[in-house]
Structure formats: C-alpha cells, structure tokens
Design a protein around this motif. Structure first.
Motif, PDB file in Angstrom:
ATOM      1  N   ASN A 173     -35.242  48.850   5.130  1.00  0.00           N
ATOM      2  CA  ASN A 173     -35.555  50.088   4.940  1.00  0.00           C
ATOM      3  C   ASN A 173     -36.638  50.576   4.628  1.00  0.00           C
ATOM      4  OD1 ASN A 173     -32.528  51.221   5.352  1.00  0.00           O
ATOM      5  ND2 ASN A 173     -32.423  49.791   3.338  1.00  0.00           N
ATOM      6  N   ALA A 174     -37.622  49.784   4.497  1.00  0.00           N
ATOM      7  CA  ALA A 174     -39.122  50.266   4.080  1.00  0.00           C
ATOM      8  C   ALA A 174     -40.102  50.223   5.020  1.00  0.00           C
ATOM      9  CB  ALA A 174     -39.471  49.457   2.794  1.00  0.00           C
ATOM     10  N   TRP A 175     -39.530  49.538   6.322  1.00  0.00           N
ATOM     11  CA  TRP A 175     -40.563  49.068   7.306  1.00  0.00           C
ATOM     12  C   TRP A 175     -40.943  50.064   8.636  1.00  0.00           C
ATOM     13  CZ3 TRP A 175     -39.053  45.968  12.076  1.00  0.00           C
ATOM     14  CH2 TRP A 175     -37.741  45.845  12.505  1.00  0.00           C
ATOM     15  N   THR A 176     -40.151  51.421   8.366  1.00  0.00           N
ATOM     16  CA  THR A 176     -40.325  52.216   9.698  1.00  0.00           C
ATOM     17  C   THR A 176     -41.826  52.653   9.502  1.00  0.00           C
ATOM     18  OG1 THR A 176     -38.025  53.102   9.242  1.00  0.00           O
ATOM     19  CG2 THR A 176     -39.507  54.581  10.558  1.00  0.00           C
ATOM     20  N   PRO A 177     -42.503  53.094   8.670  1.00  0.00           N
ATOM     21  CA  PRO A 177     -43.748  53.796   8.665  1.00  0.00           C
ATOM     22  C   PRO A 177     -44.743  52.455   9.346  1.00  0.00           C
ATOM     23  CG  PRO A 177     -43.051  53.783   6.343  1.00  0.00           C
ATOM     24  CD  PRO A 177     -42.030  53.319   7.174  1.00  0.00           C
ATOM     25  N   LEU A 178     -44.375  51.274   8.770  1.00  0.00           N
ATOM     26  CA  LEU A 178     -45.209  50.216   9.300  1.00  0.00           C
ATOM     27  C   LEU A 178     -45.177  49.870  10.685  1.00  0.00           C
ATOM     28  CD1 LEU A 178     -44.506  49.307   6.014  1.00  0.00           C
ATOM     29  CD2 LEU A 178     -45.545  47.353   6.745  1.00  0.00           C
ATOM     30  N   ILE A 179     -44.048  50.061  11.377  1.00  0.00           N
ATOM     31  CA  ILE A 179     -43.993  49.904  13.070  1.00  0.00           C
ATOM     32  C   ILE A 179     -44.926  51.081  13.475  1.00  0.00           C
ATOM     33  CG2 ILE A 179     -42.414  50.184  14.804  1.00  0.00           C
ATOM     34  CD1 ILE A 179     -40.147  49.277  12.842  1.00  0.00           C
ATOM     35  N   ILE A 180     -44.863  52.338  12.919  1.00  0.00           N
ATOM     36  CA  ILE A 180     -45.552  53.292  13.494  1.00  0.00           C
ATOM     37  C   ILE A 180     -47.039  53.128  13.474  1.00  0.00           C
ATOM     38  CG2 ILE A 180     -45.793  55.958  13.027  1.00  0.00           C
ATOM     39  CD1 ILE A 180     -42.968  56.287  12.087  1.00  0.00           C
ATOM     40  N   LYS A 181     -47.525  52.751  12.378  1.00  0.00           N
ATOM     41  CA  LYS A 181     -48.708  52.438  12.195  1.00  0.00           C
ATOM     42  C   LYS A 181     -49.291  51.175  12.820  1.00  0.00           C
ATOM     43  CE  LYS A 181     -51.843  50.967   8.534  1.00  0.00           C
ATOM     44  NZ  LYS A 181     -53.013  51.523   9.147  1.00  0.00           N
ATOM     45  N   ALA A 182     -48.344  50.244  13.184  1.00  0.00           N
ATOM     46  CA  ALA A 182     -48.683  49.163  14.024  1.00  0.00           C
ATOM     47  C   ALA A 182     -49.165  49.352  15.325  1.00  0.00           C
ATOM     48  CB  ALA A 182     -47.729  47.963  13.937  1.00  0.00           C
ATOM     49  N   ALA A 183     -48.256  50.504  15.924  1.00  0.00           N
ATOM     50  CA  ALA A 183     -48.506  50.698  17.317  1.00  0.00           C
ATOM     51  C   ALA A 183     -50.151  51.370  17.460  1.00  0.00           C
ATOM     52  CB  ALA A 183     -47.255  51.785  17.853  1.00  0.00           C
ATOM     53  N   LEU A 184     -50.261  52.214  16.379  1.00  0.00           N
ATOM     54  CA  LEU A 184     -51.429  52.916  16.314  1.00  0.00           C
ATOM     55  C   LEU A 184     -52.502  51.899  16.254  1.00  0.00           C
ATOM     56  CD1 LEU A 184     -52.276  55.997  16.192  1.00  0.00           C
ATOM     57  CD2 LEU A 184     -52.680  55.450  13.706  1.00  0.00           C
ATOM     58  N   ASP A 185     -52.332  51.004  15.233  1.00  0.00           N
ATOM     59  CA  ASP A 185     -53.534  50.157  15.057  1.00  0.00           C
ATOM     60  C   ASP A 185     -53.832  49.058  16.199  1.00  0.00           C
ATOM     61  OD1 ASP A 185     -53.974  51.102  12.551  1.00  0.00           O
ATOM     62  OD2 ASP A 185     -52.803  49.628  11.471  1.00  0.00           O
ATOM     63  N   ILE A 186     -52.897  48.743  16.971  1.00  0.00           N
ATOM     64  CA  ILE A 186     -53.074  47.845  18.254  1.00  0.00           C
ATOM     65  C   ILE A 186     -54.215  48.583  19.035  1.00  0.00           C
ATOM     66  CG2 ILE A 186     -52.160  47.004  20.655  1.00  0.00           C
ATOM     67  CD1 ILE A 186     -49.520  47.001  18.984  1.00  0.00           C
ATOM     68  N   GLY A 187     -54.263  49.798  19.083  1.00  0.00           N
ATOM     69  CA  GLY A 187     -55.285  50.509  19.721  1.00  0.00           C
ATOM     70  C   GLY A 187     -56.595  50.703  19.062  1.00  0.00           C
ATOM     71  N   GLY A 188     -56.464  50.689  17.608  1.00  0.00           N
ATOM     72  CA  GLY A 188     -57.461  50.531  16.738  1.00  0.00           C
ATOM     73  C   GLY A 188     -58.377  49.495  16.746  1.00  0.00           C
ATOM     74  N   ILE A 189     -57.615  48.274  16.803  1.00  0.00           N
ATOM     75  CA  ILE A 189     -58.140  47.233  16.857  1.00  0.00           C
ATOM     76  C   ILE A 189     -58.995  46.693  18.168  1.00  0.00           C
ATOM     77  CG2 ILE A 189     -57.676  44.477  16.706  1.00  0.00           C
ATOM     78  CD1 ILE A 189     -57.777  46.119  13.998  1.00  0.00           C
ATOM     79  N   ILE A 190     -58.280  47.136  19.285  1.00  0.00           N
ATOM     80  CA  ILE A 190     -59.023  47.034  20.423  1.00  0.00           C
ATOM     81  C   ILE A 190     -60.223  47.873  20.465  1.00  0.00           C
ATOM     82  CG2 ILE A 190     -58.864  47.801  23.052  1.00  0.00           C
ATOM     83  CD1 ILE A 190     -55.839  47.033  22.924  1.00  0.00           C
ATOM     84  N   LEU A 191     -60.214  48.919  19.920  1.00  0.00           N
ATOM     85  CA  LEU A 191     -61.559  49.624  19.486  1.00  0.00           C
ATOM     86  C   LEU A 191     -62.498  48.834  18.927  1.00  0.00           C
ATOM     87  CD1 LEU A 191     -63.108  52.117  20.156  1.00  0.00           C
ATOM     88  CD2 LEU A 191     -62.202  53.183  18.070  1.00  0.00           C
ATOM     89  N   LEU A 192     -62.101  48.343  17.560  1.00  0.00           N
ATOM     90  CA  LEU A 192     -62.743  47.639  16.584  1.00  0.00           C
ATOM     91  C   LEU A 192     -63.347  46.249  17.431  1.00  0.00           C
ATOM     92  CD1 LEU A 192     -64.005  47.587  13.826  1.00  0.00           C
ATOM     93  CD2 LEU A 192     -62.000  46.209  13.342  1.00  0.00           C
TER      94      LEU A 192
ATOM     95  N   ALA B 184     -70.658  50.641  32.999  1.00  0.00           N
ATOM     96  CA  ALA B 184     -70.007  51.103  31.956  1.00  0.00           C
ATOM     97  C   ALA B 184     -68.664  51.929  31.877  1.00  0.00           C
ATOM     98  CB  ALA B 184     -70.832  51.909  31.011  1.00  0.00           C
ATOM     99  N   THR B 185     -68.676  52.608  33.177  1.00  0.00           N
ATOM    100  CA  THR B 185     -67.441  53.506  33.060  1.00  0.00           C
ATOM    101  C   THR B 185     -66.247  52.869  33.198  1.00  0.00           C
ATOM    102  OG1 THR B 185     -68.942  55.090  34.376  1.00  0.00           O
ATOM    103  CG2 THR B 185     -66.549  55.327  34.509  1.00  0.00           C
ATOM    104  N   PHE B 186     -66.006  51.934  34.048  1.00  0.00           N
ATOM    105  CA  PHE B 186     -64.449  51.350  34.418  1.00  0.00           C
ATOM    106  C   PHE B 186     -64.128  50.460  33.115  1.00  0.00           C
ATOM    107  CE2 PHE B 186     -66.202  52.129  38.803  1.00  0.00           C
ATOM    108  CZ  PHE B 186     -65.367  53.176  39.087  1.00  0.00           C
ATOM    109  N   PRO B 187     -64.804  49.608  32.468  1.00  0.00           N
ATOM    110  CA  PRO B 187     -64.433  48.977  31.279  1.00  0.00           C
ATOM    111  C   PRO B 187     -63.973  49.823  30.237  1.00  0.00           C
ATOM    112  CG  PRO B 187     -66.521  48.048  31.936  1.00  0.00           C
ATOM    113  CD  PRO B 187     -66.127  49.123  32.855  1.00  0.00           C
ATOM    114  N   GLY B 188     -64.860  51.004  30.163  1.00  0.00           N
ATOM    115  CA  GLY B 188     -64.477  52.209  29.244  1.00  0.00           C
ATOM    116  C   GLY B 188     -63.244  52.650  29.326  1.00  0.00           C
ATOM    117  N   LEU B 189     -63.063  53.126  30.811  1.00  0.00           N
ATOM    118  CA  LEU B 189     -61.554  53.668  31.333  1.00  0.00           C
ATOM    119  C   LEU B 189     -60.495  53.119  30.704  1.00  0.00           C
ATOM    120  CD1 LEU B 189     -62.240  55.527  34.702  1.00  0.00           C
ATOM    121  CD2 LEU B 189     -61.588  56.624  32.257  1.00  0.00           C
ATOM    122  N   ALA B 190     -60.748  51.510  30.821  1.00  0.00           N
ATOM    123  CA  ALA B 190     -59.725  50.689  30.574  1.00  0.00           C
ATOM    124  C   ALA B 190     -59.128  50.793  28.930  1.00  0.00           C
ATOM    125  CB  ALA B 190     -60.146  49.151  30.783  1.00  0.00           C
ATOM    126  N   ILE B 191     -60.249  50.730  28.168  1.00  0.00           N
ATOM    127  CA  ILE B 191     -60.270  50.958  26.793  1.00  0.00           C
ATOM    128  C   ILE B 191     -59.365  52.027  26.458  1.00  0.00           C
ATOM    129  CG2 ILE B 191     -61.251  51.018  24.609  1.00  0.00           C
ATOM    130  CD1 ILE B 191     -63.439  49.497  25.537  1.00  0.00           C
TER     131      ILE B 191
END
Lengths: 340, 297
Positions: free
Chosen positions: B214-233, B268-275
C-alpha cells in the motif's frame, strides 16, 4: 519565539555541514588515482626525493582521521585547498567565478517567477480548460528539454543563423570589462557609468536566462497551479464570494496571498535545479561561473577544486534552504509555533 | 486472514462501474480514453524498446563505420540525419544510442528504487538509531544538487558508462528512501495495520504483506519520471566529457561533437531530439500513472 526558531534551524545545519565535509573527504580518499601524480607530475614520480617531500608537504603520510581533522580545521579557517590547475587557493578561484553564476541564477529565477506564476495562476483558475491543458503541455515539454541541447539549438538559430542574439560569453569581445566591484557585470557597468557595457551584458544574459530559467519554469507553473486549485476550493474563498466581492479581488487579495507561501518553499528546490542546470548552461554559453569552473576541474582531475567547489555549492544550497525555512516561519506563524 | 482480505477486497471493487457486458477490449479502450497521456507515453517507450531490440536491422550502417569521403554531409536520402566529422551515419548512431541510454536509465532506477525503498522502509518501520543513520546519510546526499554531485563522483571514479551509472545511483537512492519512509509512516498508522498487529502477525510479515503493497504508488509515479531524469543526467555527464566516451554512440557525447559546429546543425539536433522524445514520453507516462493511481491528486 521567532529567534528561537531561527537559532534551532541554524544549529541543525552544523551536523549537516560536517556530514557533507565527511562525505566529500571519503570520496576523495577512495579515489583510485594517486593525487601525488597530479601534484608533482608523472615524470617526477620516478624521483623518490621529490615524492617524499611532496608526500610530507601535502600531509599524505598521516593517518586518514588526522587528515580529515586537519581538512575540517582548514575549512573552518577558510582554507579550501589549492587548485592543482590554477595553483591558487580554491576559495579565491570560487569567489572569482561565483558572481557570474549569481547573476545568471538571479535573472533565471526572476524569469521563471515572472512568467511562471501568472501562467500557473491562469491555469489553476481555469482548471481543466483547454488553456489549462495547453499550459500543462508546454510545461511538460519544457521539463523534457535537455538544457545543454536547447542552449546549443538557441545559439545555432538566434546567434549563428539569425544573428539577433550575441554569441557565447558575458560581454561582446570588443568591450573592455568594467572595473570589478561586485563581479556582477550588469551592476559593475552601471557603477562605471558604461551604458554600452551594461547593454551588452544584458544582451548576453538573455539566451542563457531563457535556458536556465526554463529549467525552473515548469516547477513554478506546476506548484502555482496546484496551490491555486487547492486554495480556490477553501471555505474562506466561498465566504469572500458570498460577500459579493469581485472575482478579481477574491483571487488577488485572498487566494494569491496564500499561494505565495508554498511558492517561497519551492524557491529552495528551484535553486538546486538552477545550480544543476548552471553546470550545463554555463558550459554551452562559455559562461565563466561556478558550473564551468567545476566542469573544468572535473575534466582535468583537479581534485581540490572539485572538492572545494562541490562543498561551496552544497553550503550555498543549505544556506538558501535555511533562508527559505526562516522566511517560511516569518510568513506562516503556524510553522514556527509547531517547530519552535 | 490474507485470503479473506483478498476476497472481500475484490468484491468491493466498484461493482456498479464494471458492467457485465464490458469486454476486456472495451475496458482497455475506455482506459486509454480516460488516461491518454499514460498510454501515449507507454506507446512511445514501447517503440523505443523495439528500436533497441532491432537496432542492427533498422540502422542502415554500422554506427562506428567511418567514411571519410562523406564527412559532415547534411541530411539527405542516403543519410537521413547527415554524417559526422568521421563520416559516420548519424541516424544509425542515434538508433544505437538508445541501446545505451534507456537500459542504463532503467537499471539505475531499478537499483535506486530497490535500495532506496528497502532502506526507507527499514528506517520508517524500525525508527530509532537505524532510522537516524539512514536518513542522515540520505540528507547529506540530498544536500548536493544532483548534477553537481554526479559530476564530482564521475570525475573521482574516472569517466565511463559504469561510473556514470554508479554516480546516478548514488544521487538517486536517497530520494526513494525518503519517499518510502514517509509512505511507511503514513500507512503504518492505518487501522488495518494495528488490527493485523493485534492478531499477532509477525512484524516482518506486516511490513512485507500489509504495509509495502500500500505504500509504493508514489514510488512508481516517481520511477517513471526518473527514467527520463536519469537519461538526462547520463547524457549531460557524457556531454561534459565525464560519462560515456567516444566513439560509443551515446546521445550526450554526440551532442558534444556538435558543440562548436553551428553550421553543421544536424550533429547536435538529432541526438537531442531523441533525448527530448524519450524524456517527454517518461513525463507523460508519469503524469498518466499519477492520474490513474492517485485519484486524490
């Protein structure tokens, strides 16, 4: 009451700072690369005499805990070590580079607030309308942009192809830098009465501000919107409306005032984002700030500079959060009463 | 006890809403219409995963193959995204770049969620000294802006994909620890937890079967967001020269190659668009998951 709250907050920051210095010290000591190679150079590593002298001089022969104690002692005295690269005290270097970052961070925060708060308020008031969805979409898209790439695209379009924006740097190359007083070029050029330098500095600020501020914009919009939606549902708003108060007055005088409180808290968060974003933005725009200094130190394995720079940024960040906490206590008496 | 909880739970799931005639297909369509951002984000990510699997088939050339007679060629029918300084096909490199960024980001998020939520749950559930120790370690890590800390760690460890991944994990785990801890503190105060305890159910079982699910709902929501964040990092580290090293086709490293070449905008344009596309999909997915799983939001 309030002073007790502030003192408590200040005291809480002390163990935090010790923890940060310990963390940095440990990372530094886990490095596989021998710092001696950086100090004396690879060629001199074969000369045992030079190595022994350098080991003694930099205290590398003492036990680790003793090295940590002397490290903290040095930090307290304001000695952040000497950069391998510039051969100058790290603190002097950092003070030289800090104003450029401050100038950029402040203008970015201003941009994010001036554009983001109205957009967030409008989106929140027209909750679930097409306009709200449009603002949501733009802020989501904005949050997905890698700043180092967007900066490059902006430079390509507005500087290289259209020629309406200046190139990288803080000032046009032909304009001599005004005498350093604050290090903030916009302020220094005004103090020197140099209108041309002032306009050039302002002009150079535009693109990096858009990029770095855009990094924070999504956050400001999101928080403002959520806060307005929550606030407009509250009883006192209904009371104000039922008194026949105009909708405009209800929003501006009542709701907006209370929305400003959560906004102050996110300024601390936004600031961390700004410092992270500054690392990328400054590299693209050749902006001589802390971010660029850190990247240069990191690429050149200038460990004291990385250690010192990271520490200063962490301290800076804690101070901003502390200020935000205190401001929060000032704005909302409930907070300081609960914690005090 | 568990069985009764499950059966009573399933009988309560809105019997009025689910019509008897509704087929699974219709339910899916209804779900897609209700949460479009979730499904669009998911669809884009699925496409990227297909690209990762079939990268060698999709990419017209080897991403490392040099062709010096065609260096810095603008986009054309032969090279959709143009070529770089060494005549390598940028389209092929962008396609193969997905094989680095996406798996790396998934790995980092998986490791951080696991370590962070275990430590956070332990801290929240036991309290006391362990709680103090874990949360102070998390606080110290969170005192650094993420890119700055990752930059320092990567530089100390040496530039490579592995070290960028380690740096990203160190930066990310405390966020999950903190989130999980607060979730556990909320959930453990619910009455059904005290009910379970009064029935004499062992503490470990309460944590695993009653609190965590019952505790992990916010973690899933955050995990989806963080996949993008880590790709950026990771791409930011590579852009700065502290992550993936050339000639590996990593998106951030590719953008760095176009840094000083304004005229050759395609570098630079195309790899950036992929990100951008990947991070945008992650953000959409996260928003959609929030709408779906967290109706109070």
């Amino acid at each position: 009451m309030l002073s007790r709250y502030i003192i408590r907050r200040l005291l809480l920051a002390v163990p935090m700072l010790l923890g940060i210095s310990l963390a940095l010290f440990l990372i530094y000591n886990l490095v596989q690369v021998d710092p001696l190679v950086m100090i004396v150079g690879e060629r001199a590593m074969d000369n045992p005499e030079i190595v022994a002298t350098a080991t003694r001089q930099w205290g590398l022969d003492r036990p680790v805990w003793e090295q940590y104690l002397s490290y903290v002692g040095n930090l307290v005295r304001g000695d952040f070590g000497t950069s391998f690269l510039t051969r100058r005290p790290v603190l002097d270097d950092l003070l030289l580079f800090l104003p450029a970052t401050m100038e950029l961070a402040v203008s970015s925060l201003l941009f994010a607030a001036v554009v983001g708060i109205p957009l967030g308020v409008i989106a929140g008031l027209r909750y679930r309308s097409t306009l709200d969805k449009g603002v949501w979409f733009i802020s989501l898209l904005n949050a997905s942009l890698p700043p180092f790439w967007t900066g490059l695209i902006f430079l390509t379009v507005f500087y290289y192809f259209l020629g309406i924006a200046p190139g990288p740097g803080r000032l046009a190359p032909r304009i001599p830098t005004p005498e350093r007083v604050t290090g903030l070029l916009t302020v220094d050029s005004l103090l020197a009465g140099n209108a041309e330098a002032f306009l050039s500095a302002l002009h150079h600020l535009i693109l990096p501000t858009l990029i770095l501020g855009g990094f924070t914009l999504a956050l400001v919009i999101r928080v403002t919107r959520a806060a307005i939606i929550e606030e407009m549902r509250k009883e006192y708003i209904r009371t104000a409306r039922s008194k026949g108060m105009s909708e405009r007055r209800v929003t501006v005088r009542h709701a907006l005032r209370n929305v400003l409180i959560p906004l102050v808290t996110i300024l601390g968060l936004a600031f961390a984002g700004l410092l992270s974003g500054a690392v990328m933005t400054e590299t693209v725009f050749d902006w001589p700030g802390l971010g660029q200094y850190l990247v240069r130190a990191a690429v050149n394995l200038d460990y004291p500079a990385i250690q010192g720079g990271t520490l200063v940024i962490a301290i800076f960040y804690i101070l901003v959060n502390l200020t935000v906490d205190i401001l929060y206590g000032l704005l909302d008496p409930r907070v300081r009463d609960r914690d005090g | 006890m568990d069985k009764t909880a499950v059966s009573s739970g399933s009988s309560v799931t809105n019997p009025g809403v689910v019509q008897v005639t509704a087929s699974p297909g219709r339910l899916l369509v209804a779900h897609i219409r209700k949460y479009p951002s979730l499904w669009i984000g998911l669809a884009v990510l699925v496409v990227w995963f297909l690209i990762i699997i079939f990268a060698s088939q999709i990419a017209p050339t080897d991403p490392l193959a040099q062709n010096l007679s065609e260096r810095l060629a603008p986009p054309s029918s032969a090279h959709w995204f143009g070529t770089d300084e060494l005549g390598r096909d940028i389209f092929s490199r962008v396609i193969h770049g997905a094989r680095i960024s996406l798996p790396a980001a998934f790995f980092v998020v998986l490791v951080s969620v696991t370590i962070g939520s275990l430590l956070g749950a332990a801290a929240g559930f036991t309290g006391g000294r362990l709680d103090d120790l874990i949360m102070r370690a998390a606080d110290v890590t969170l005192a650094f802006p993420s890119v700055v800390l990752a930059l320092a760690i990567s530089s100390f460890l040496g530039p490579s994909l592995t070290n960028a991944i380690i740096a990203a994990c160190i930066v990310l785990w405390p966020e999950y620890a903190r989130l999980m801890r607060s979730q556990v503190l909320i959930v453990r105060s619910f009455e059904y937890v005290s009910a379970a305890r009064s029935l004499g159910i062992p503490e470990r079982r309460i944590l695993l079967y009653h609190i965590l699910p019952n505790a992990w709902t916010p973690l899933i929501i955050k995990a989806a967001l963080d996949i993008g964040g880590i790709i950026l990092l990771v791409s930011a580290l590579s852009f700065l020269g502290l992550g993936v090293q050339p000639p590996t086709p990593e998106w951030g490293a590719m953008i760095a190659l176009g840094r000083t070449k304004f005229y050759q905008w395609w570098l630079a344009t195309f790899p950036g668009l992929a990100i951008l596309v990947v991070i945008f999909a992650c953000n959409l997915l996260s928003e959609g998951l929030r709408d779906w799983l967290d109706p109070n939001y």
